[in-house]
Scaffold this active site. Structure first.
Site, PDB file in Angstrom:
ATOM      1  N   CYS A 188      32.727  71.730 -33.112  1.00  0.00           N
ATOM      2  CA  CYS A 188      31.676  72.370 -32.316  1.00  0.00           C
ATOM      3  C   CYS A 188      30.288  71.849 -32.640  1.00  0.00           C
ATOM      4  O   CYS A 188      29.298  72.327 -32.088  1.00  0.00           O
ATOM      5  CB  CYS A 188      31.768  73.877 -32.495  1.00  0.00           C
ATOM      6  SG  CYS A 188      33.437  74.434 -32.103  1.00  0.00           S
TER       7      CYS A 188
ATOM      8  N   HIS B 225      23.636  78.855 -33.701  1.00  0.00           N
ATOM      9  CA  HIS B 225      25.008  78.604 -33.252  1.00  0.00           C
ATOM     10  C   HIS B 225      25.560  79.934 -32.709  1.00  0.00           C
ATOM     11  O   HIS B 225      26.046  79.994 -31.603  1.00  0.00           O
ATOM     12  CB  HIS B 225      25.836  78.082 -34.427  1.00  0.00           C
ATOM     13  CG  HIS B 225      27.216  77.641 -34.076  1.00  0.00           C
ATOM     14  ND1 HIS B 225      27.482  76.776 -33.047  1.00  0.00           N
ATOM     15  CD2 HIS B 225      28.432  77.938 -34.634  1.00  0.00           C
ATOM     16  CE1 HIS B 225      28.797  76.561 -32.988  1.00  0.00           C
ATOM     17  NE2 HIS B 225      29.387  77.263 -33.929  1.00  0.00           N
TER      18      HIS B 225
ATOM     19  N   HIS C 214      31.411  80.142 -25.716  1.00  0.00           N
ATOM     20  CA  HIS C 214      31.408  79.015 -26.646  1.00  0.00           C
ATOM     21  C   HIS C 214      32.001  77.809 -25.916  1.00  0.00           C
ATOM     22  O   HIS C 214      33.198  77.762 -25.652  1.00  0.00           O
ATOM     23  CB  HIS C 214      32.217  79.341 -27.888  1.00  0.00           C
ATOM     24  CG  HIS C 214      32.014  78.343 -28.993  1.00  0.00           C
ATOM     25  ND1 HIS C 214      31.454  77.093 -28.784  1.00  0.00           N
ATOM     26  CD2 HIS C 214      32.275  78.405 -30.319  1.00  0.00           C
ATOM     27  CE1 HIS C 214      31.400  76.438 -29.929  1.00  0.00           C
ATOM     28  NE2 HIS C 214      31.892  77.212 -30.872  1.00  0.00           N
TER      29      HIS C 214
END
Lengths: 85, 197, 388
Positions: free
Chosen positions: C153, C282, C317
């Site tokens: 990620c 994040h 996400h």
């Protein structure tokens, strides 16, 4: 219903791909996580899959399984208590 | 320009795995992570000589994580669902993570998918721009027969590794040359030279 | 040896494009950021006991269409091209590079093949992310260097870093950075196996957060060598990365790895912590991530942490696209002088930064912005953007 801890240990070894260890070498009361067998959070999730696959026990919340994952003995007791008859 | 040195090179295949034991949970790793970790261990470098945050890892996976992807996906319809462990390895960078964990390397990492021709250039850049003192370069090629069919290519299960440093680690260190751009032939050349000597 | 490495050549953002859960293009994204909207919705596709949650951030597309990764990435690149000033037209194609950021590329093709459903040759080909990158480069006029980044990620931030380095090393004058990952049964089943999804949708930094919401996006940024631009733009000021070397799926508990990446980025940008005006987190809304991130920010900024917010309650996400699309969120905020909020946050968890931004605030000049991402494999990335 009692379940064989020897059989359970074999299933744990296979499912978690533990190497160089036999069911006989795992103590019923030895901690599974942290020290002991050195299992971690991914292994806990893999054990959840094992419980559902082999014993029909569904754990929705990993916290629910935590006390059962202490040792092979607690895991066997948990399965014996929860297993659908 | 400052010189860069190759401290060691290695190549491993699936046949090297049965005798390998790298950490208590080596068996849990997917094949690509096992091969990549073994290739790095085979370099026999004492990484403790370096500050952990001054070592980088550059890895290329020729077919990404497709072999593990398919293994994970094949378990989708079983009772209890697919394996959480396998899902964690459905990333080519899982191998980078395992190498970092095993050797305690906390520096910057790069992970590519493809033929790996950029790998050495990028490792050299990390050293030259003073981000690291040493950098691992690893090329993993894991393609199961099932995946080979899907992507119409040959199957493979191999990894090779190089360790590049700013300073020569030993008299055996060889200077990286202008034309040393492609990790696979370079590893093959160095390993062949080593076994011949 | 090799090309001379030019340090300090300014690299700027010339244009952006994004297809996300809030719509097609930058306009809906800007509006969602300014109004704190969430694009997370229930999805019929994931309404099955096989999935832990059916709340996802789906881009406006038909789930039946083949090769969604190609569709989303191409559309984002097209937009980024159109939003860039004429500078790209003056650069020869050989001097334009492309960096693709993705974790799963067109993984949907694997589902089709496994189920014996129809799968076109190109959909199958784009299972291999490097071939997806090559085809995107060919279709969008980039005949320079091409790289495919897959660092979980953090991929998006690393891809922006790689594009910047390509330009600084003189290998290209412009680089198209494109991030893409699609909603798939593969990914949602995987996060279900990890029990990592919030059944009612993710709540970043919330006291009741209990997991993430998967999303999808195609996002593209055109990076250009600064001196080629005739008007001021937002520059890539510095970046840093690190590895926790701790655990494959769990972040380090103390946030030291992320703190190390932030400090490396500050050093590269030659900025002091108090010069950062805003942090775009994040913020996956998993229990461990948000706690770790808060600790890392405390390590670097102490009690003087700048305003912090996150966009995963808006977009979900988006994995390999996250770093690119969230950097675009920062660019929009910097261009329009506002602080984005944190959609779906209601009560902030204990230990989160004091200046966590819940609702967007206008009239805030952002000179230097810090963007963070972390990922499986212990990867941490930090990117700093500055007004030129």
């Amino acid at each position: 219903m009692q379940i064989s801890t020897h059989e359970l240990k074999s299933k744990v070894i296979e499912s978690l791909k533990l190497q160089d260890i036999t069911p006989e070498q795992i103590d019923d009361d030895a901690p599974l996580f942290g020290t002991g067998l050195g299992l971690d959070s991914i292994d806990a999730l893999e054990l959840v899959v094992l419980l559902e696959k082999d014993y029909g026990i569904v754990i929705k919340d990993i916290e629910e399984g935590r006390p059962a994952f202490r040792s092979v003995k607690t895991l066997a007791e948990f399965i014996a208590a929860k297993r659908p008859q | 320009m400052n010189k860069i040195f190759i401290a060691a090179a290695s190549i491993v295949t699936e046949t090297d795995l049965p005798s390998a034991r790298l950490g208590q949970r080596f068996g849990r790793l997917d094949l690509q992570s096992q091969l990549a970790l073994l290739a790095v261990a085979s370099l026999q470098i004492d990484f403790a000589k370096f500050p952990p945050d001054r070592l980088g890892i550059c890895l290329v996976a020729s077919a990404g994580s497709l072999t593990t992807d398919l293994n994970f996906w094949n378990g989708r319809s079983g009772v209890g669902g697919p394996s959480p462990t396998l899902f964690a390895y459905t990333l080519p960078s899982a191998a980078v993570g395992e190498i970092a964990i095993h050797f305690g390397l906390t520096g910057p990492d790069l992970c590519f998918v493809g033929d790996g021709t950029e790998l050495i250039t990028e490792a050299v850049d990390l050293i030259r721009s003073d981000k690291v003192d040493g950098c691992l370069c690893i090329c993993g090629e894991v393609i199961s027969t099932e995946v080979a069919k899907i992507i119409s290519g040959p199957s493979a299960a191999t990894a090779c590794a190089l360790f590049l440093t700013r300073a020569a680690l030993s008299p055996d260190s060889r200077e990286l040359r202008e034309f040393d751009r492609d990790i696979k032939p370079l590893c093959a050349l160095l390993c062949a030279a080593k076994s011949a000597s | 040896m090799r090309e001379p490495i030019e340090h300090g050549v300014p690299v700027v953002i010339a244009g952006c494009g994004a297809i996300t859960a809030v719509g097609r293009g930058l306009e809906p994204l800007r509006a969602a950021l300014q109004k704190n909207l969430s694009g997370l919705r229930q999805s019929e596709k994931f309404s099955s006991p096989r999935f832990q949650s059916n709340i996802v951030g789906a881009a406006p597309r038909n789930f039946d269409e083949e090769n969604p990764a190609w569709q989303l990435a191409s559309a984002a690149l097209q937009q980024a091209h159109e939003s860039s000033p004429k500078v790209l037209e003056s650069i020869p194609a050989e001097r334009i590079g492309l960096v693709l950021s993705t974790t799963k590329a067109n993984i949907e093709a694997l589902e089709r093949i496994s189920d014996n459903r129809a799968c076109s040759d190109s959909a199958r080909r784009h299972l291999q992310s490097n071939l997806l990158a090559a085809d995107l480069a060919a279709a969008h006029g980039a005949r320079g260097p091409v790289q495919t980044i897959s660092v979980a990620c953090v991929s998006g931030l690393i891809a922006i870093q790689q594009g910047t380095r390509m330009i600084q090393r003189g290998e290209a004058e412009a680089v198209l950075v494109v991030g893409v990952d699609c909603l798939s049964e593969f990914v949602v089943a995987g996060f279900t196996a990890l029990k990592a999804l919030d059944p009612i949708g993710c709540r970043p930094f919330d006291a009741k957060r209990c997991g993430l919401s998967p999303g999808e996006a195609g996002a593209a940024i055109v990076l250009v060598r600064g001196d080629l631009m005739s008007q001021p733009a937002i520059a890539i000021r510095g970046f840093g990365s690190s590895n926790d070397a701790n655990h494959l799926t769990g972040p380090s508990r103390d946030g030291s790895g992320l703190a190390q990446a932030i400090q490396a980025a500050l050093a590269a940008a030659k900025l002091a912590p108090n010069e950062i005006d805003y942090v775009h987190a994040h913020g996956t809304a998993t229990s461990y991530n948000d706690t770790m991130e808060s600790l890392a920010l405390h390590t670097v900024f102490g009690e003087a942490c700048p305003p912090v917010s996150g966009s995963k309650g808006m977009l979900g996400h988006t994995l390999g696209a996250a770093g690119v699309v969230e950097t675009i969120c920062c660019v929009l905020a910097m261009q329009e002088n506002f602080l984005p909020g944190t959609p779906r946050l209601s009560v902030a968890a204990e230990g989160t930064p004091a200046r966590l931004v819940r609702e967007p605030r206008t009239g805030v000049k952002l000179r230097n912005v810090l963007k963070l991402n972390t990922g499986f494999g212990g990867m941490n990335g930090a990117l700093i953007l500055s007004h030129e």
